[in-house]
Every structure is written in structure tokens, then in C-alpha cells.
Scaffold this motif. Structure first.
Motif, short mmCIF file in Angstrom:
data_model
loop_
_atom_site.label_atom_id
_atom_site.label_comp_id
_atom_site.label_asym_id
_atom_site.label_seq_id
_atom_site.Cartn_x
_atom_site.Cartn_y
_atom_site.Cartn_z
N ALA A 79 57.52 50.20 46.49
CA ALA A 79 57.76 50.49 47.90
C ALA A 79 59.16 51.04 48.13
O ALA A 79 59.40 51.74 49.13
CB ALA A 79 57.55 49.23 48.73
N CYS A 80 60.09 50.74 47.21
CA CYS A 80 61.48 51.18 47.39
C CYS A 80 62.02 51.99 46.22
O CYS A 80 62.86 52.86 46.41
CB CYS A 80 62.39 49.98 47.62
SG CYS A 80 62.03 49.01 49.09
N HIS A 81 61.55 51.69 45.00
CA HIS A 81 62.15 52.28 43.80
C HIS A 81 61.22 53.32 43.17
O HIS A 81 60.03 53.07 42.98
CB HIS A 81 62.44 51.19 42.77
CG HIS A 81 63.46 50.20 43.22
ND1 HIS A 81 64.82 50.43 43.14
CD2 HIS A 81 63.33 48.97 43.79
CE1 HIS A 81 65.47 49.39 43.61
NE2 HIS A 81 64.59 48.48 44.02
N SER A 82 61.80 54.46 42.83
CA SER A 82 61.04 55.55 42.21
C SER A 82 61.05 55.43 40.69
O SER A 82 61.83 54.67 40.10
CB SER A 82 61.62 56.90 42.63
OG SER A 82 61.62 57.06 44.02
N LEU A 83 60.17 56.25 40.07
CA LEU A 83 60.15 56.42 38.61
C LEU A 83 60.10 57.92 38.33
O LEU A 83 59.11 58.44 37.81
CB LEU A 83 58.92 55.73 37.99
CG LEU A 83 58.89 54.22 37.87
CD1 LEU A 83 57.57 53.76 37.27
CD2 LEU A 83 60.05 53.71 37.04
N ARG A 84 61.17 58.60 38.64
CA ARG A 84 61.15 60.06 38.63
C ARG A 84 60.94 60.67 37.25
O ARG A 84 60.51 61.82 37.13
CB ARG A 84 62.45 60.61 39.23
CG ARG A 84 63.68 60.35 38.40
CD ARG A 84 64.89 61.13 38.90
NE ARG A 84 65.37 60.61 40.17
CZ ARG A 84 65.64 61.39 41.22
NH1 ARG A 84 65.44 62.68 41.14
NH2 ARG A 84 66.10 60.85 42.32
N PRO A 153 68.02 52.30 43.57
CA PRO A 153 68.13 53.17 42.38
C PRO A 153 66.77 53.47 41.77
O PRO A 153 65.83 52.69 41.89
CB PRO A 153 68.99 52.35 41.43
CG PRO A 153 68.72 50.93 41.82
CD PRO A 153 68.54 50.94 43.31
N ASP A 154 66.70 54.62 41.13
CA ASP A 154 65.52 54.96 40.35
C ASP A 154 65.47 54.03 39.13
O ASP A 154 66.49 53.74 38.52
CB ASP A 154 65.60 56.42 39.90
CG ASP A 154 64.36 56.86 39.15
OD1 ASP A 154 63.41 57.33 39.80
OD2 ASP A 154 64.35 56.73 37.90
N LEU A 155 64.27 53.56 38.80
CA LEU A 155 64.14 52.55 37.73
C LEU A 155 63.71 53.12 36.38
O LEU A 155 63.55 52.37 35.43
CB LEU A 155 63.13 51.48 38.17
CG LEU A 155 63.50 50.65 39.40
CD1 LEU A 155 62.43 49.60 39.66
CD2 LEU A 155 64.87 49.99 39.24
N SER A 156 63.54 54.44 36.29
CA SER A 156 63.03 55.02 35.04
C SER A 156 63.85 54.62 33.83
O SER A 156 63.31 54.26 32.79
CB SER A 156 63.01 56.55 35.14
OG SER A 156 62.32 57.00 36.27
N LEU A 157 65.17 54.68 33.96
CA LEU A 157 66.07 54.44 32.83
C LEU A 157 66.95 53.22 33.06
O LEU A 157 68.02 53.09 32.44
CB LEU A 157 66.94 55.68 32.57
CG LEU A 157 66.18 56.99 32.34
CD1 LEU A 157 67.17 58.15 32.25
CD2 LEU A 157 65.33 56.92 31.08
N MET A 158 66.52 52.33 33.93
CA MET A 158 67.39 51.22 34.33
C MET A 158 67.77 50.32 33.15
O MET A 158 68.90 49.85 33.06
CB MET A 158 66.71 50.39 35.42
CG MET A 158 67.58 49.28 35.99
SD MET A 158 69.18 49.87 36.62
CE MET A 158 68.65 50.86 38.00
N THR A 159 66.86 50.07 32.24
CA THR A 159 67.19 49.18 31.12
C THR A 159 68.15 49.84 30.14
O THR A 159 68.77 49.17 29.32
CB THR A 159 65.94 48.72 30.37
OG1 THR A 159 65.21 49.86 29.89
CG2 THR A 159 65.04 47.89 31.27
N LYS A 160 68.28 51.17 30.19
CA LYS A 160 69.28 51.87 29.39
C LYS A 160 70.61 51.97 30.14
O LYS A 160 71.67 52.09 29.51
CB LYS A 160 68.79 53.29 29.05
CG LYS A 160 67.67 53.34 28.04
CD LYS A 160 68.15 52.88 26.68
CE LYS A 160 67.08 53.06 25.63
NZ LYS A 160 67.53 52.56 24.31
#
Length: 283
Positions: A79-84, A153-160
Motif C-alpha cells: 500500500a505504501c512501498h514500491s518494488l520498482r 522507500p522503494d523496497l527492491s534493494l532494501m536488504t542491500k
């Protein structure tokens, strides 16, 4: 003469830099920076170990867990975070078949921006497996307007993007939202959480704009029957975001083992060749 002048100028420069460095080191030792609330809390509460199967040199993704994490993302975080940086078709890699991927893409809440070919006006269309996950907000202005001036924030690379990323995600969303300790306020009176923010003991400055995303057990009803405790949901979404950041982790670990095996065999062959070539010359 010019060489001597250049040498003297160089030596003077080195002396000044060394003197400044020495003064800085002495200052840090004799007059250290005062402790802050962030350092105090983070030393008392280091990141928790998520214990994901993908951790370690030989780690591999548990695809069932990654699918559960995708379910948590879809029902709670999307609902708030993208995975671009993730496409719908990438979901095949975690065990979904083509039909399921098509259904997920078509049913996604946010549609792809498009243009009406007849009028030229902005429009939207259903997602297809070839599309990337659409942005939740059109731009940062819209994101700030919907989130109390904060941009999710976008979460695609969050763990990196975060140190010990999987453990950080697990700790932050699963165990970070606690009442602000009274002893912390007694020691650091200025550390009170401002209005509109939420205290989180694992966030960098302890005050985060995001309200607790995982509020109670059973918030997500897992399709595989796993008991959806807050701890389990936090682990699963951490596993999914680990996959989005590095979907080729299994292949990379496999390639690493193959390279190590090759190097071991090569070293053995090189040692054998050495023994054979030099055997008659040894005394």
C-alpha cells in the motif's frame, strides 16, 4: 634551487597535515564525543538474527517462505512501498506458474500508466507479467502528501542498502516498535519521540514515520497453513526482500562452490607437477 624549494614546500605540507591528524587523534582520545540516545539504544539492542535459510556461504532460499513473504508484502507493505526493480514475471523464480503470475499481475491494485490512443489523455491499463511492479505514488510530492511528509522507500534493494539487511528488516518490523523506555528519557531528555513519529529501537535515529506494519498475529492468513505470528511474518517478509535484492543468490553460491572445488583440484595438480618436475633435483 627550484628542486630544494619544492622539497621544502612538500615537507612543510606533510608536516602540517601530520600535525592536524595528530591533533585530531589526540582530541578524540582526550575529549571523546558525548554518547547519544541512538548509540545507547543500539548498543543495548543489537539487531536480532532472522535465521533465514539464505544466510551464510551455503544458504539457499526456502521458496515457500519467500512466497509467504510476498503475501505479507502484497497485503501489508504494497500500500505504501514500491518494488520498482522487480517484474511480475520474476515471481516464476519463487515457484509461481505462468497462470498464477498472470492472475497476480492483472489483479494488482495499482495499474500501469498509459495513454488513451483515441484521445491522447492519460489512462491506465492492467498489468502484464512483462511489467515491473508499478509505483505506488506518481512522484515524491504525492508520496509526501499521503504520508505526513515522509517518502516511503522503494523496497527492491532494501536488504542491500542496509547493514545486515535481512536482520535489519526482521528486527525493525517484527520487534522494533516498543514503548519508549523511561530510563532513556531520564538519561537523554531530548530523545522524546516527536508527534507524528513512532519510536523504533532498531531505526537509525529511533524515530520512524512508518506506523507499525505488523500489529497482530493473524494479520495475514497464509495459504500454506503456517501460523502467522508477528515474528513469523517479519521473518517471511525479510526473506522475500532478500530475494528481491538478490534473486540469483542460489546460483551465486553454487558457482562459488564450483570455483572452490576447481581451485582445490588445481592446487593438488600443481603440487603433483612440482613433485614430478623437481624430484631428480632434490638432495
Amino acid at each position: 634551487m627550484i628542486r630544494w624549494i619544492s622539497a621544502l614546500v612538500g615537507l612543510a605540507f606533510v608536516f602540517v597535515v601530520s600535525l592536524g591528524l595528530f591533533s585530531s587523534i589526540v582530541g578524540v582520545i582526550t575529549d571523546p564525543a558525548p554518547p547519544t540516545a541512538e548509540h545507547f539504544v543500539h548498543e543495548e539492542h543489537p539487531l536480532l538474527d532472522a535465521g533465514l535459510p539464505s544466510s551464510g556461504l551455503l544458504g539457499k532460499f526456502d521458496l515457500r517462505q519467500v512466497q509467504r513473504g510476498f503475501q505479507v508484502y502484497k497485503e501489508v507493505c504494497a500500500a505504501c512501498h514500491s518494488l520498482r526493480h522487480v517484474a511480475f514475471r520474476d515471481l516464476k523464480e519463487i515457484g509461481y506458474d505462468e497462470g498464477q503470475v498472470k492472475a497476480i499481475a492483472a489483479a494488482w491494485v495499482v495499474e500501469q500508466p498509459s495513454v488513451n490512443p483515441e484521445t491522447g489523455e492519460p489512462a491506465t491499463r492492467k498489468n502484464t507479467p512483462a511489467d515491473h511492479f508499478p509505483l505506488v505514488y506518481a512522484n515524491d510530492v504525492a508520496a509526501r502528501a499521503a504520508n505526513n511528509n515522509a517518502v516511503p522507500p522503494d523496497l527492491s534493494l532494501m536488504t542491500k542498502a542496509r547493514h545486515d539487511g535481512p536482520d535489519y528488516i526482521y528486527s525493525l518490523v517484527g520487534h522494533g516498535y516498543v514503548p519508549q523506555p523511561k530510563e532513556l528519557l531520564a538519561k537523554f531528555p531530548d530523545a522524546a519521540t516527536p508527534k507524528g513519529l513512532h519510536y523504533n529501537q532498531y531505526f537509525a535515529n529511533l524515530n520512524i514515520a512508518m506506523p507499525p506494519p505488523l500489529t497482530s498475529a493473524g494479520q495475514v492468513e497464509y495459504l500454506d497453513g503456517t501460523k502467522p505470528t508477528v515474528d513469523q511474518m517479519a521473518k517471511d517478509v525479510a526473506a522475500f526482500l532478500t530475494w528481491t535484492a538478490e534473486p540469483n543468490l542460489d546460483a551465486r553460491h553454487g558457482a562459488g562452490l564450483a570455483v572452490l572445488g576447481f581451485l582445490l583440484i588445481f592446487c593438488f595438480l600443481a603440487w603433483g607437477a612440482y613433485q614430478n618436475v623437481w624430484r631428480d633435483l632434490k638432495h
